[in-house]
Write a protein that holds these residues in place. Structure first.
Motif, PDB file in Angstrom:
ATOM      1  N   TRP A   1       0.836  -1.194   0.000  1.00  0.00           N
ATOM      2  CA  TRP A   1       0.000   0.000   0.000  1.00  0.00           C
ATOM      3  C   TRP A   1       0.881   1.258   0.000  1.00  0.00           C
ATOM      4  O   TRP A   1       0.667   2.194  -0.773  1.00  0.00           O
ATOM      5  N   LEU A   2       1.886   1.270   0.847  1.00  0.00           N
ATOM      6  CA  LEU A   2       2.785   2.416   0.925  1.00  0.00           C
ATOM      7  C   LEU A   2       3.603   2.577  -0.355  1.00  0.00           C
ATOM      8  O   LEU A   2       3.833   3.690  -0.835  1.00  0.00           O
ATOM      9  N   ALA A   3       4.038   1.446  -0.916  1.00  0.00           N
ATOM     10  CA  ALA A   3       4.818   1.495  -2.164  1.00  0.00           C
ATOM     11  C   ALA A   3       3.967   2.025  -3.311  1.00  0.00           C
ATOM     12  O   ALA A   3       4.451   2.786  -4.163  1.00  0.00           O
ATOM     13  N   ALA A   4       2.704   1.625  -3.336  1.00  0.00           N
ATOM     14  CA  ALA A   4       1.806   2.105  -4.390  1.00  0.00           C
ATOM     15  C   ALA A   4       1.582   3.607  -4.269  1.00  0.00           C
ATOM     16  O   ALA A   4       1.310   4.280  -5.268  1.00  0.00           O
ATOM     17  N   GLY A   5       1.723   4.129  -3.054  1.00  0.00           N
ATOM     18  CA  GLY A   5       1.534   5.557  -2.854  1.00  0.00           C
ATOM     19  C   GLY A   5       2.477   6.391  -3.680  1.00  0.00           C
ATOM     20  O   GLY A   5       2.122   7.470  -4.171  1.00  0.00           O
ATOM     21  N   ARG A   6       3.702   5.907  -3.862  1.00  0.00           N
ATOM     22  CA  ARG A   6       4.675   6.631  -4.677  1.00  0.00           C
ATOM     23  C   ARG A   6       4.227   6.713  -6.127  1.00  0.00           C
ATOM     24  O   ARG A   6       4.287   7.776  -6.763  1.00  0.00           O
ATOM     25  N   GLU A   7       3.764   5.591  -6.640  1.00  0.00           N
ATOM     26  CA  GLU A   7       3.268   5.583  -8.025  1.00  0.00           C
ATOM     27  C   GLU A   7       2.047   6.482  -8.157  1.00  0.00           C
ATOM     28  O   GLU A   7       1.882   7.189  -9.153  1.00  0.00           O
ATOM     29  N   MET A   8       1.185   6.476  -7.150  1.00  0.00           N
ATOM     30  CA  MET A   8      -0.018   7.297  -7.206  1.00  0.00           C
ATOM     31  C   MET A   8       0.329   8.782  -7.191  1.00  0.00           C
ATOM     32  O   MET A   8      -0.341   9.593  -7.836  1.00  0.00           O
ATOM     33  N   GLN A   9       1.385   9.157  -6.479  1.00  0.00           N
ATOM     34  CA  GLN A   9       1.827  10.547  -6.499  1.00  0.00           C
ATOM     35  C   GLN A   9       2.248  10.965  -7.903  1.00  0.00           C
ATOM     36  O   GLN A   9       1.929  12.068  -8.353  1.00  0.00           O
ATOM     37  N   GLU A  10       2.951  10.077  -8.583  1.00  0.00           N
ATOM     38  CA  GLU A  10       3.415  10.385  -9.934  1.00  0.00           C
ATOM     39  C   GLU A  10       2.244  10.580 -10.895  1.00  0.00           C
ATOM     40  O   GLU A  10       2.339  11.366 -11.846  1.00  0.00           O
ATOM     41  N   ARG A  11       1.146   9.878 -10.662  1.00  0.00           N
ATOM     42  CA  ARG A  11      -0.013  10.002 -11.550  1.00  0.00           C
ATOM     43  C   ARG A  11      -0.859  11.228 -11.216  1.00  0.00           C
ATOM     44  O   ARG A  11      -1.437  11.858 -12.100  1.00  0.00           O
ATOM     45  N   LEU A  12      -0.958  11.550  -9.932  1.00  0.00           N
ATOM     46  CA  LEU A  12      -1.835  12.638  -9.505  1.00  0.00           C
ATOM     47  C   LEU A  12      -1.196  14.011  -9.675  1.00  0.00           C
ATOM     48  O   LEU A  12      -1.889  14.986  -9.983  1.00  0.00           O
ATOM     49  N   ALA A  13       0.105  14.098  -9.488  1.00  0.00           N
ATOM     50  CA  ALA A  13       0.789  15.403  -9.507  1.00  0.00           C
ATOM     51  C   ALA A  13       0.532  16.204 -10.792  1.00  0.00           C
ATOM     52  O   ALA A  13       0.255  17.406 -10.708  1.00  0.00           O
ATOM     53  N   PRO A  14       0.623  15.614 -11.999  1.00  0.00           N
ATOM     54  CA  PRO A  14       0.378  16.415 -13.208  1.00  0.00           C
ATOM     55  C   PRO A  14      -1.023  17.020 -13.251  1.00  0.00           C
ATOM     56  O   PRO A  14      -1.192  18.156 -13.707  1.00  0.00           O
ATOM     57  N   ALA A  15      -2.027  16.267 -12.772  1.00  0.00           N
ATOM     58  CA  ALA A  15      -3.397  16.782 -12.775  1.00  0.00           C
ATOM     59  C   ALA A  15      -3.535  17.976 -11.847  1.00  0.00           C
ATOM     60  O   ALA A  15      -4.217  18.956 -12.164  1.00  0.00           O
ATOM     61  N   LEU A  16      -2.866  17.917 -10.701  1.00  0.00           N
ATOM     62  CA  LEU A  16      -2.935  19.027  -9.758  1.00  0.00           C
ATOM     63  C   LEU A  16      -2.097  20.205 -10.231  1.00  0.00           C
ATOM     64  O   LEU A  16      -2.473  21.365 -10.042  1.00  0.00           O
ATOM     65  N   ALA A  17      -0.965  19.918 -10.856  1.00  0.00           N
ATOM     66  CA  ALA A  17      -0.104  20.996 -11.358  1.00  0.00           C
ATOM     67  C   ALA A  17      -0.824  21.842 -12.395  1.00  0.00           C
ATOM     68  O   ALA A  17      -0.780  23.083 -12.355  1.00  0.00           O
ATOM     69  N   SER A  18      -1.506  21.179 -13.327  1.00  0.00           N
ATOM     70  CA  SER A  18      -2.228  21.918 -14.363  1.00  0.00           C
ATOM     71  C   SER A  18      -3.412  22.669 -13.769  1.00  0.00           C
ATOM     72  O   SER A  18      -3.793  23.732 -14.256  1.00  0.00           O
ATOM     73  N   ARG A  19      -3.958  22.142 -12.696  1.00  0.00           N
ATOM     74  CA  ARG A  19      -5.130  22.760 -12.080  1.00  0.00           C
ATOM     75  C   ARG A  19      -4.770  24.050 -11.342  1.00  0.00           C
ATOM     76  O   ARG A  19      -5.535  25.020 -11.365  1.00  0.00           O
TER      77      ARG A  19
END
Length: 224
Positions: free
Chosen positions: A143-161
């Protein structure tokens, strides 16, 4: 004939890649991974982790044990697609909602997707699964390891927002805040005797963090 089919499949893959979408073959693989993950989630919640075998998961997913191991090195890896797909849904929802809409409203809308509603339909089972995730060390590590991958996916959406560089400190902090809000709220919801509705708790968490007031500043101000 075989050459034509091969060429057609190659063209399909090229077009899909060019459009930023998974090819039909990759889509089927992703779907199989999700089916395995959802079967594992149900079994872990109902039977517990230790008493569930890889054979049980494969049978519940309607696949052979050999196919299971082709997708998952071990049973503790089976749930990872479930974690990442949840963030994928959030990214899709953020893309669909206008940037001027409060971030909390867009995040809340992700709970209303058909997939999210289906997974939370049996609230008692969903809470049992979260408790298993938090109490079984190997699952918690995944679960914790997946969190890193999830950050990589979510960050671009928030950056553009918020209109800030992807690698800015503000975007990284905002991404972490959103994901931690999900994690902590899910854990709180799972362990309370009378937790209430998950979406209400998430709304409470977002309000407490004041995410809508956070504005990323791509360049620090310089005092003169």
């Amino acid at each position: 004939m075989r050459i034509e089919v091969k060429a057609k499949r190659g063209k399909e893959y090229t077009l899909a890649a060019a459009r930023g979408r998974p090819s039909l073959t990759e889509h089927r693989r992703l779907q199989t991974r999700l089916e395995i993950a959802e079967a594992a989630a149900t079994l872990f919640a109902d039977r517990g982790f230790d008493t569930t075998t890889a054979e049980d998961i494969a049978s519940a997913a309607g696949i052979s044990l050999r196919t299971f191991y082709r997708y998952c090195p071990a049973k503790e890896d089976a749930l990872t697609p479930l974690f990442t797909s949840s963030v994928g849904q959030l990214v899709d929802v953020l893309a669909e909602h206008p940037a001027e809409e409060p971030l909390s409203a867009a995040i809340e809308a992700s709970f209303g997707t058909a997939t999210a509603e289906r997974r939370l339909e049996d609230a008692a089972r969903a809470r049992r699964l979260v408790r298993v995730l938090g109490s079984v060390p190997v699952l918690k590590m995944r679960w914790l390891a997946a969190g890193r991958e999830m950050q990589e996916r979510l960050a671009p959406a928030l950056a553009s927002r918020v209109g800030a560089p992807l690698d800015s400190l503000e975007v990284r902090l905002l991404t972490t805040a959103v994901l931690d809000a999900f994690t902590v709220t899910m854990e709180y919801w799972a362990w309370q005797d009378e937790p209430g509705e998950l979406v209400d708790l998430m709304r409470r968490a977002l309000a407490f963090l004041r995410l809508d007031e956070l504005q990323a500043n791509p360049e620090p101000s310089v005092d003169t």
